[in-house]
Design an enzyme around this catalytic site. Structure first.
Site, short mmCIF file in Angstrom:
data_model
loop_
_atom_site.label_atom_id
_atom_site.label_comp_id
_atom_site.label_asym_id
_atom_site.label_seq_id
_atom_site.Cartn_x
_atom_site.Cartn_y
_atom_site.Cartn_z
N ARG A 263 36.18 -70.19 -14.00
CA ARG A 263 35.34 -70.65 -13.31
C ARG A 263 34.86 -69.85 -12.14
O ARG A 263 35.58 -69.13 -10.92
CB ARG A 263 36.01 -72.14 -12.60
CG ARG A 263 35.09 -72.92 -11.42
CD ARG A 263 36.09 -74.25 -11.47
NE ARG A 263 35.81 -74.71 -9.82
CZ ARG A 263 34.94 -75.51 -9.31
NH1 ARG A 263 33.41 -75.46 -10.35
NH2 ARG A 263 34.12 -75.65 -8.77
N ASN B 40 29.24 -72.92 -13.86
CA ASN B 40 29.92 -73.02 -13.76
C ASN B 40 29.48 -75.13 -14.21
O ASN B 40 29.03 -74.87 -13.90
CB ASN B 40 30.84 -73.10 -12.77
CG ASN B 40 31.28 -71.88 -12.37
OD1 ASN B 40 31.71 -71.44 -12.88
ND2 ASN B 40 31.74 -72.11 -10.67
N ASP C 187 23.23 -68.84 -6.36
CA ASP C 187 23.27 -69.41 -5.31
C ASP C 187 24.21 -69.60 -4.63
O ASP C 187 24.09 -70.79 -3.41
CB ASP C 187 21.79 -70.70 -5.62
CG ASP C 187 22.23 -71.61 -6.18
OD1 ASP C 187 23.12 -71.44 -6.82
OD2 ASP C 187 22.52 -72.88 -5.16
N ASP D 155 22.26 -73.39 -11.69
CA ASP D 155 22.27 -74.84 -11.17
C ASP D 155 21.23 -73.77 -9.90
O ASP D 155 22.17 -73.66 -8.76
CB ASP D 155 23.05 -75.87 -10.70
CG ASP D 155 23.22 -76.81 -12.51
OD1 ASP D 155 22.45 -76.59 -13.11
OD2 ASP D 155 24.47 -77.17 -12.91
N HIS E 46 35.75 -75.94 -17.39
CA HIS E 46 36.88 -76.80 -16.89
C HIS E 46 36.82 -76.94 -14.99
O HIS E 46 35.31 -76.98 -14.59
CB HIS E 46 37.87 -75.39 -16.55
CG HIS E 46 38.42 -75.04 -17.59
ND1 HIS E 46 37.74 -73.70 -17.54
CD2 HIS E 46 38.84 -75.08 -18.94
CE1 HIS E 46 38.37 -73.71 -19.19
NE2 HIS E 46 38.83 -74.42 -19.50
N ASP F 10 22.85 -67.42 -12.83
CA ASP F 10 23.13 -68.36 -12.63
C ASP F 10 22.55 -70.12 -13.32
O ASP F 10 21.29 -69.59 -12.88
CB ASP F 10 24.27 -68.95 -10.77
CG ASP F 10 24.78 -70.22 -10.87
OD1 ASP F 10 25.57 -70.73 -11.42
OD2 ASP F 10 24.24 -70.99 -9.94
N ALA G 268 24.91 -84.64 -7.40
CA ALA G 268 25.34 -85.39 -8.70
C ALA G 268 25.33 -85.03 -10.12
O ALA G 268 25.48 -85.75 -11.39
CB ALA G 268 24.37 -86.50 -8.75
MG LIG Z 1 24.20 -72.70 -8.46
ZN LIG Z 2 36.29 -72.39 -16.73
#
Ligand SMILES: [Mg+2]
Ligand SMILES: [Zn+2]
Length: 179
Positions: A100, A51, A126, A9, A91, A7, A18
């Site tokens: 997603r 995502n 995470d 972030d 999305h 992943d 934000a």
């Molecule tokens: Mg993450």
């Molecule tokens: Zn998607």
């Protein structure tokens, strides 16, 4: 070919409620770039599955996402590592897409492109949805406590999977258990 799926972030870079909307807002988590380089040195390729609903929310566009990813790729290269590919879902939660996370579309896009077997592939995240998506395709989810990870661990004590302080420790575990 051995792969590790990450992943983005909260795993590679600091998360933000934000959203990460510009290269300036993309800040690596200490040790994460070195973790990718460590995996590479030991024969692993790294793909990022992320995502990015900020696109659907019109907080940034795909060109900006590419600039952010150029910064990420450059930072990893400077640390001696390499990100082989990035798969993202643009999305929002109401779009009903199949990519997603916790949906599995990003994993399937990756598997199709590289002819890779998802079963048992280490997948580091995470958030609960990272874990759920990985479990749904038979991959081996690993949680890190960076980003939303500490909250995820606290909220879901039932999760029976490897948990590490950060990506560097998770990478060491992957090398230790998978060779
Ligand atoms: Mg993450
Ligand atoms: Zn998607």
């Amino acid at each position: 070919m051995r792969w590790v799926l990450l992943d983005r972030d909260g795993v590679i870079n600091e998360d933000s409620d934000a959203y990460i909307k510009s290269p300036e807002e993309w800040i690596p988590i200490p040790g994460s770039l070195e973790a990718i380089a460590l995996l590479n040195r030991n024969g692993y390729r790294v793909a990022v599955l992320t995502n990015q609903s900020g696109i659907a929310r019109a907080l940034f566009d795909q060109a900006m996402l590419e600039r952010i990813h150029a910064k990420m790729r450059g930072a990893v290269e400077e640390a001696g590592g390499h990100i082989d590919d990035i798969f993202f879902c643009p999305h929002g939660p109401e779009d009903g897409c199949n990519c997603r996370k916790p949906k599995t579309g990003l994993f399937q896009q990756f598997a199709r492109k590289y002819g890779a077997e998802l079963a048992g592939l280490p997948a580091v995240g995470d958030s609960l949805r990272d874990v759920q998506a990985a479990q749904a395709v038979g991959a081996s989810p690993i949680l890190v406590e960076t980003g939303k990870g500490a909250k995820t661990v606290k909220r879901h004590p039932e999760l029976d999977l490897p948990i590490f302080a950060n990506l560097y420790e998770a990478a060491q575990y992957i090398l230790f258990t998978q060779g």
